[in-house]
Write an enzyme that holds these catalytic residues in place. Structure first.
Site, PDB file in Angstrom:
ATOM      1  N   CYS A  99      60.612 -12.282 -70.067  1.00 45.70           N
ATOM      2  CA  CYS A  99      59.929 -13.255 -70.912  1.00 45.70           C
ATOM      3  C   CYS A  99      60.463 -14.669 -70.658  1.00 45.70           C
ATOM      4  O   CYS A  99      59.692 -15.630 -70.577  1.00 45.70           O
ATOM      5  CB  CYS A  99      60.118 -12.869 -72.378  1.00 45.70           C
ATOM      6  SG  CYS A  99      59.276 -13.949 -73.541  1.00 45.70           S
ATOM      7  N   CYS A 195      60.876  -9.187 -77.234  1.00 49.34           N
ATOM      8  CA  CYS A 195      60.557 -10.606 -77.155  1.00 49.34           C
ATOM      9  C   CYS A 195      59.099 -10.879 -77.533  1.00 49.34           C
ATOM     10  O   CYS A 195      58.171 -10.331 -76.937  1.00 49.34           O
ATOM     11  CB  CYS A 195      60.822 -11.086 -75.721  1.00 49.34           C
ATOM     12  SG  CYS A 195      60.492 -12.819 -75.439  1.00 49.34           S
TER      13      CYS A 195
END
Length: 371
Positions: A99, A195
């Site tokens: 991410c 995330c």
């Protein structure tokens, strides 16, 4: 005139204090709130609305313009699909690292440039320094919050455009600054979970996207103890959720996941936190990235330290390239529950050298076969 900095505003205390500090340092500051997940129909796990409200409150208090952007498509393609493919292959991925690589320091940076940003800033606990014309990624000064492990994929160009104002602070200092500024989120709990997806019942969540294959739970000797719901739900060293108690022969000592036999779809378990089969002497990693853009020379043996999971203490090791994109790591001491799919990240003192994704592990007697 000071540069224009776009801050990644999450609604949390770290990004809020990041914006506060940059304003105090004289930068021109804008905020950018990212929405990266849209799959949930209801509000059972949804905190995005509250996070946005918190970010908006902070920006209004600081007199900072807050922009919003939706990266849900990029997140799905670049992060979540990889996350699923890793679980499908029996590995345990770290989506936070991907991410950061694909969303926070690529898509975000590109969008911030469209907003006229000279620099971006994030609320990570890390530092950047220059040494002999190259930028170094350094650990944050708070050892309990250092996030350099998640940032090892950053490139020189990204480091040159990024500020980490919290790198020299401790979390207690950050919360005190937020309280002093009158931020309503000064005591807000740190975000956890996947995330941008957040906390949720992981087993139920994963089952929505991947079909489970139940199978046997066995000891290393082959004794059948029960059934598992699918290997993807388990990780090495895991204790809870196995659904088995003590045995007549083994007593009541807790069971731990020792291995996942993908070929036979068998979950291998053993009793004892320090079961010998949980320990490995080394590993092979690929998908390598070096912060300085170079890394060790082919054939060079580099002595450094490594982490195979977040918040692990530095572990002495030696590393050497054994191919264009493959690295052998041999630890000074055997390591517990080293997990394929996770990242191994290398350090010399406070400097993060880079890292890679763990492919497999080995012990000294099986090293030749592993290589």
């Amino acid at each position: 005139m000071k540069p224009h900095v776009v801050v990644g505003m999450s609604g949390g205390v770290d990004s809020s204090v990041t914006a506060l500090l940059l304003l105090r340092q004289g930068y021109r500051v804008s905020g950018l709130f990212m929405k990266n997940w849209e799959e949930d129909d209801g509000t059972e796990y949804c905190t995005a609305a509250q996070d946005f409200a918190d970010a908006k409150q902070v920006c209004e208090r600081l007199g900072v313009e807050l922009h919003t952007v939706n990266f849900a498509a990029e997140y799905w393609d670049e992060v979540f699909e990889v996350f699923l493919s890793e679980y499908r292959a029996g590995r345990t991925p770290n989506p936070d690292i991907l991410c950061n690589k694909q969303i926070k320091f690529r898509a975000f940076l590109d969008y911030a440039e469209d907003l006229g940003a000279d620099l971006i800033a994030m609320g990570h606990y890390a530092r950047v320094a220059e040494e002999e014309g190259r930028l170094q990624l350094l650990k944050g000064c708070d050892p309990g919050k250092d996030q350099s492990y998640f940032l090892y994929t950053l490139q020189q160009e990204q480091l040159a455009r990024t500020l980490f104002p919290l790198g020299g602070l401790r979390k207690t200092e950050v919360r005190a600054l937020a309280a002093g500024a009158g931020f309503a989120n000064d005591a807000k709990k740190d975000s956890t979970g996947i995330c941008f997806i957040g906390e949720r019942r992981f087993k139920d969540f994963l089952a929505r996207y991947l079909p489970a294959r139940p199978g046997d739970i066995r000891t290393p000797e082959g004794v059948l103890l029960g059934r598992h719901d699918g290997l993807m739900y388990y990780t090495l060293g895991q204790r809870s959720g196995l659904g088995i108690g003590g045995t007549r022969a083994g007593g009541q000592e807790p069971w731990y996941v020792l291995d996942k036999d993908l070929a036979r779809n068998v979950l291998v378990v053993g009793q004892g936190h320090d079961h010998p089969l949980l320990y490995r002497d080394g590993l092979l990693a690929s998908r390598l990235h070096w912060v300085d853009g170079a890394g060790p020379a082919p054939g060079e043996i580099l002595r450094c330290a490594a982490k195979t999971r977040y918040r692990q203490s530095d572990q002495d090791c030696r590393i050497r390239l054994i191919g264009e994109d493959r690295l052998e790591v041999v630890f000074a001491q055997p390591q517990r529950a080293v997990t394929p799919g996770q990242s191994v990240v290398f350090y010399q003192d406070d400097c993060c050298l880079g890292g890679g994704v763990i492919d497999l592990t080995f012990n000294a007697d099986s090293r030749a076969d592993a290589a």
